[in-house]
Each structure stands twice: as structure tokens, then as C-alpha cells.
Design an enzyme around this catalytic site. Structure first.
Site, mmCIF file in Angstrom:
data_model
loop_
_atom_site.group_PDB
_atom_site.id
_atom_site.type_symbol
_atom_site.label_atom_id
_atom_site.label_comp_id
_atom_site.label_asym_id
_atom_site.label_seq_id
_atom_site.Cartn_x
_atom_site.Cartn_y
_atom_site.Cartn_z
ATOM 1 N N HIS A 132 87.604 -22.355 72.596
ATOM 2 C CA HIS A 132 86.685 -21.222 72.683
ATOM 3 C C HIS A 132 85.229 -21.661 72.829
ATOM 4 C CE1 HIS A 132 86.497 -21.680 68.184
ATOM 5 N NE2 HIS A 132 85.244 -21.333 68.374
ATOM 6 N N ASP A 162 93.759 -23.914 70.399
ATOM 7 C CA ASP A 162 92.298 -23.810 70.430
ATOM 8 C C ASP A 162 91.643 -25.185 70.474
ATOM 9 O OD1 ASP A 162 89.865 -22.526 70.597
ATOM 10 O OD2 ASP A 162 89.619 -22.310 68.431
ATOM 11 N N GLY A 234 78.672 -22.080 65.169
ATOM 12 C CA GLY A 234 78.096 -23.270 65.783
ATOM 13 C C GLY A 234 78.786 -24.540 65.332
ATOM 14 N N ASN A 235 79.532 -24.456 64.215
ATOM 15 C CA ASN A 235 80.312 -25.604 63.740
ATOM 16 C C ASN A 235 81.589 -25.820 64.559
ATOM 17 O OD1 ASN A 235 79.097 -25.223 60.525
ATOM 18 N ND2 ASN A 235 79.443 -27.276 61.341
ATOM 19 N N SER A 236 81.987 -24.828 65.341
ATOM 20 C CA SER A 236 83.219 -24.944 66.112
ATOM 21 C C SER A 236 83.255 -26.221 66.923
ATOM 22 C CB SER A 236 83.362 -23.762 67.078
ATOM 23 O OG SER A 236 84.039 -22.697 66.480
ATOM 24 N N GLY A 292 112.911 -22.077 68.445
ATOM 25 C CA GLY A 292 113.711 -20.927 68.841
ATOM 26 C C GLY A 292 114.086 -19.976 67.723
#
Length: 497
Positions: A132, A162, A234-236, A292
Site C-alpha cells: 500500500h 501487503d 508513515g511507519n508503513s 483448502g
């Protein structure tokens, strides 16, 4: 500084999962005087200065620019059919012109700028971040800890975990040491390193609050490390490191009512990161293994049944209750059934669903795992073969970057064209390994055609490599000329045999 914020707010819950990317709106924090401390301990319990010193140079600032674009949007005008014909189409005029009130128009989207963090994992420029953080980028600008700036390109990204892998053209970068997140213990000290709220090169401290935390996000693989180290927008994509300064996770989100940290931060463990990045480099996409089944934690299932007035005894209060077995999936082939309870995978205890997804996320289709489960409180064991999303064990092909070739290229100069009497070509000016070296392509060789297509630019070669990787026979048939003028021909397989 302008920033991006992404907030997911469940309709039935007042608490938001916040992807910790910097928002577009700038918030100024009020200056609050520091509280007066009556007494301080003689020594702090853990010295985190070494960890900070080791990790800070490896964490970068990433600026994501999405350029202004013209987009066609559809909108509804309930009065358009009536007013386009004052008689409402009574005399046959204007019928259908309004398309039931649906119209299209072109709009100019504004330029958007967002920011996040990333972690250098190799000295030659590979950087891990969140999907992201880089999603939708037209331009990516990476700023190192020493303020040097580089343009970056996306090697691959995976929305399900992600995670994303980007690359800058640089050498001798301070790559972070990567630790095994499986060895992390609840209660141990950690640092979160990143660029929160526009404050570059920020370090916060805390402990590991929990492991294998499942966030129950549809379509996501979540087996997170939970920490109370402050993580904000902002730490992402930044680093979660242990007291040795070694990477144990990629910071991804916070759990908050306000969008700011309230003590619940989450990081993607390196055990998952390593597998995802390896897949992106090798295959161009993530090879996702599927067991599954659909299910939930045993204690959650038992509690829900009690609320309905049903007494349930599964023989355990830990494990994964199987609510559904997917037809023709790995579990179905192995004979697992609805109502079974999975307790161990490859001898490793799986008390909750996050433990199971964390283990399976490290596997590939075709891998075999041993499942220990309870059926009617009786212990059983079976070995099953994991499958991919298509229900088989074949490799899923994706976009492959030129880096798989292990070479560096440049268009030939006008003097080379004149000297060798050729009109175009791409010269291999360095071979450092990879598929070119395996096939014997030498430094200095001039590539003119690949798979019967002319190669004049690096973009030409990139497209041919990507197209070849999607074919049934992922091979590059390279034609060209040596610096001596001798013609050459090479077959370069893109997959390992």
C-alpha cells in the site's frame, strides 16, 4: 509535507485498522511539557542504542507520486431524460439519449503525493516495503538515511500479504541483517524504525505483545507480530528490529480509534517476508499454497455454539475447527472433513488460525505437510500436498524483472553502429550472474534480436522477457554479434530445470 492515509473502518466496529502511510492532511501536534519524574532508575533495563545504530541506516523514506490523470467517470442524472425533451419523449424525440439517466464525463484527477518507509535488504539496492506504500505510483523517490535520493522501480508487489519489492540503482548500501521471526518471543524488546508523520529517521521502543495475530481481513494473509512500540502513519514499510538491530518484521498497520497509535501496532514477520520476496525475484509473483479449508479458532467456535445453547466437546480448546472443506482441495484429497480439529502442522502446534496461516504462507504449491488432527476426539495424522489457487501444483507465472538475467545493458553508440555496420543493438556491458551467466552470454556481446523480435532499447528487452515468462516455453532465444564481428546465438531458459 503532504501525506497519504488509508483507513479501513468496519461498519459494525468503531475501531479502525489503519495502514500506517502518512496522510495528505498535515496535523500539528501541540507542544506538551514533559511530565516531572520523581526519581529515575540508576540504569535502563535494556540498552537499545546498539539496535538503533545498526537499523537506522537501512531504513529509507519512500515518496509515492501519482500524477494528474484524465479519467472517464459515469454519473447519474435522474432529470436528464425529461429535460432533454420537454415532452418526455412523447413524440419519439430524445428516447434513449439519456441512457436512463446514466452519463459519462471526463474529469482531471489531482496530483497525489504520499509517503511511507522501506528497508534495504541487499547492498545492490533491493528494498522491501508495503504494497500500500507503492500502490498506484507513477513515480517513486527513495531517500536514504544520509539524504541521498534515488528513483525506484517496482520489482513486484503482493496485495494479499501487503508486501512489495522495489529497487534503486545503487551499490554498497547498508543492508539490514535479517533474523528469523519464528525465534521471536512474546515480551522481548523491539524497536520500530521509520518515518512517521513526516518525522524522518524515527525510532520507538516497546515489546512484542503477541505473535501470529490474525486480523481477519478478507483476502489477506495475516499472521502478524503485535507490538506496543509506537507505530503511526508513515511507519508503513519500516523495520521492526530486535535488540541486535536485526529485522524481525515489516511494520504494516495500527489498531486505533483515532488513526494514531494507542499501543497496538502490527508487523509482517520476516518468515513470511522472505518467502514472498524470494517468489517475486524467482517467479515474478507469489506462489501461494492453499490447504483448502475454511474454519476458525476452536475456542471461538465453542463460544459461538454455547451462545446458541449448544454444548460442544471437541476434546480440546486449542486448534483450528474445520467449518468447510473445499472440494478437490488439498484437505479434501487427504480425507479431512467438516468438524475435524487441526492441532499440529509438521509437528508444530497451531493453537489459533493465525499460526496456521503463518506456516502455510511460507509454503509453495506442491509442498507436503503433515497434519495432526482430532476427529471425534480421536487423534489422527495425514500427509497432504498443498495446491495453488487453481487447484493444482504448477508454478503460477508473473512478471519477471530484467534482474533475473543477471546483466546490465546499454544501447550501442553511433560509433559502434558505424564501426560494426549495424543499425541497432543492446550491449551487455556487465554479467554478474543469473541466467545470462548460466547460458554463457559474455560481457560485451551485442543483442540484436530476442525471440525473433528486434531489441533496440532496454524497454524492448524487458517486454520480451515478460512475454516469454508467460509462455509455455519460457526461453529467450538471443541473436547478436560479438565485439569482433562474429555472430552469436544463445538459448536462455528463464526457469530452473
Amino acid at each position: 509535507m503532504k501525506k497519504i492515509v488509508n483507513v479501513a473502518t468496519p461498519a459494525v466496529c468503531a475501531v479502525a485498522l489503519v495502514l500506517s502511510v502518512v496522510s495528505f492532511n498535515k496535523t500539528n501536534a501541540a507542544n506538551t511539557p514533559a511530565p516531572v519524574v520523581a526519581s529515575m532508575p540508576a540504569e535502563q533495563p535494556v540498552d537499545l542504542t546498539y539496535a538503533a545504530e545498526k537499523a537506522l541506516p537501512s531504513v529509507v523514506y519512500i515518496k509515492n507520486t501519482q500524477n494528474s490523470k484524465v479519467q472517464t467517470v459515469e454519473y447519474s442524472d435522474p432529470f436528464e431524460d425529461f429535460f432533454s425533451d420537454p415532452f418526455g419523449g412523447f413524440f419519439g424525440r430524445g428516447q434513449g439519449q439519456g441512457n436512463g439517466g446514466r452519463r459519462q464525463r471526463q474529469v482531471q484527477t489531482p496530483k497525489r503525493v504520499g509517503a511511507g518507509s522501506g528497508v534495504i535488504i541487499s547492498a545492490d539496492g533491493y528494498i522491501v516495503t508495503n504494497n500500500h506504500v507503492v500502490d498506484g505510483a507513477d513515480e517513486l523517490l527513495v531517500t536514504l538515511n544520509d539524504n541521498k535520493e534515488y528513483s525506484a522501480r517496482i520489482i513486484g508487489a503482493d496485495a494479499t500479504t501487503d508486501l512489495a519489492l522495489i529497487k534503486i540503482d545503487a551499490k554498497n548500501l547498508p543492508a539490514i541483517q535479517i533474523a528469523n521471526s519464528d525465534d521471536v518471543k512474546v515480551g522481548e524488546w523491539v524497536l520500530a524504525v521509520g518515518n512517521p508523520l513526516g518525522l524522518n529517521n524515527t525510532v520507538t521502543a516497546g515489546i512484542v505483545s503477541a505473535k501470529a495475530r490474525s486480523m481477519q481481513e478478507p483476502g489477506k494473509v495475516t499472521s502478524m507480530i503485535q507490538t506496543d512500540a509506537a507505530i503511526n502513519q508513515g511507519n508503513s514499510g519500516g523495520a521492526l528490529v530486535n535488540t541486535n538491530g536485526a529485522l524481525i518484521g515489516i511494520n504494516a498497520m495500527i489498531y486505533s480509534q483515532t488513526g494514531s497509535n494507542i499501543g497496538y501496532g502490527f508487523a509482517i514477520p520476516t518468515s513470511i517476508m522472505n518467502k514472498v520476496i524470494d517468489d517475486i525475484k524467482k517467479y515474478g509473483t507469489v506462489q501461494r499454497a492453499m490447504i483448502g479449508i475454511q474454519g476458525q479458532d476452536v475456542n471461538i467456535y465453542v463460544d459461538s455454539e454455547k451462545e446458541k445453547g449448544n454444548e460442544v466437546d471437541l476434546g480440546t480448546m486449542e486448534g483450528i475447527y474445520i467449518a468447510k472443506v473445499i472440494e478437490d482441495g488439498a484437505a479434501d484429497d487427504a480425507g479431512l472433513k467438516e468438524g475435524d480439529v487441526i492441532t499440529h502442522i509438521d509437528g508444530q502446534k497451531v493453537p489459533k488460525f493465525g499460526d496456521l496461516t503463518g506456516i502455510i504462507a511460507q509454503k509453495r504449491p506442491g509442498d507436503k505437510v503433515t497434519i495432526t488432527y482430532l476427529r471425534n476426539k480421536s487423534k489422527k495424522t495425514v500427509t497432504l500436498t498443498l495446491k495453488n489457487e487453481k487447484g493444482n501444483t504448477k508454478v503460477v507465472k508473473g512478471t519477471v524483472d530484467l534482474d533475473i538475467l543477471g546483466g546490465q545493458f546499454r544501447p550501442i553508440t553511433d560509433s559502434q553502429k558505424e564501426q560494426m555496420n549495424i543499425g541497432y543493438g543492446l550491449q551487455v556491458f556487465k554479467v554478474s550472474g543469473g541466467k545470462l551467466k548460466d547460458a554463457g552470454v559474455p560481457q560485451g556481446f551485442i543483442i540484436q534480436r530476442v525471440n525473433e523480435q528486434s531489441v533496440k532499447t532496454i524497454d524492448d528487452l524487458q517486454k520480451i522477457v515478460q512475454d516469454a515468462n508467460k509462455s509455455k516455453e519460457p526461453v529467450l532465444y538471443i541473436q547478436g554479434i560479438y565485439p569482433t564481428g562474429k555472430k552469436g546465438y544463445f538459448a536462455v531458459p528463464l526457469e530452473d530445470e
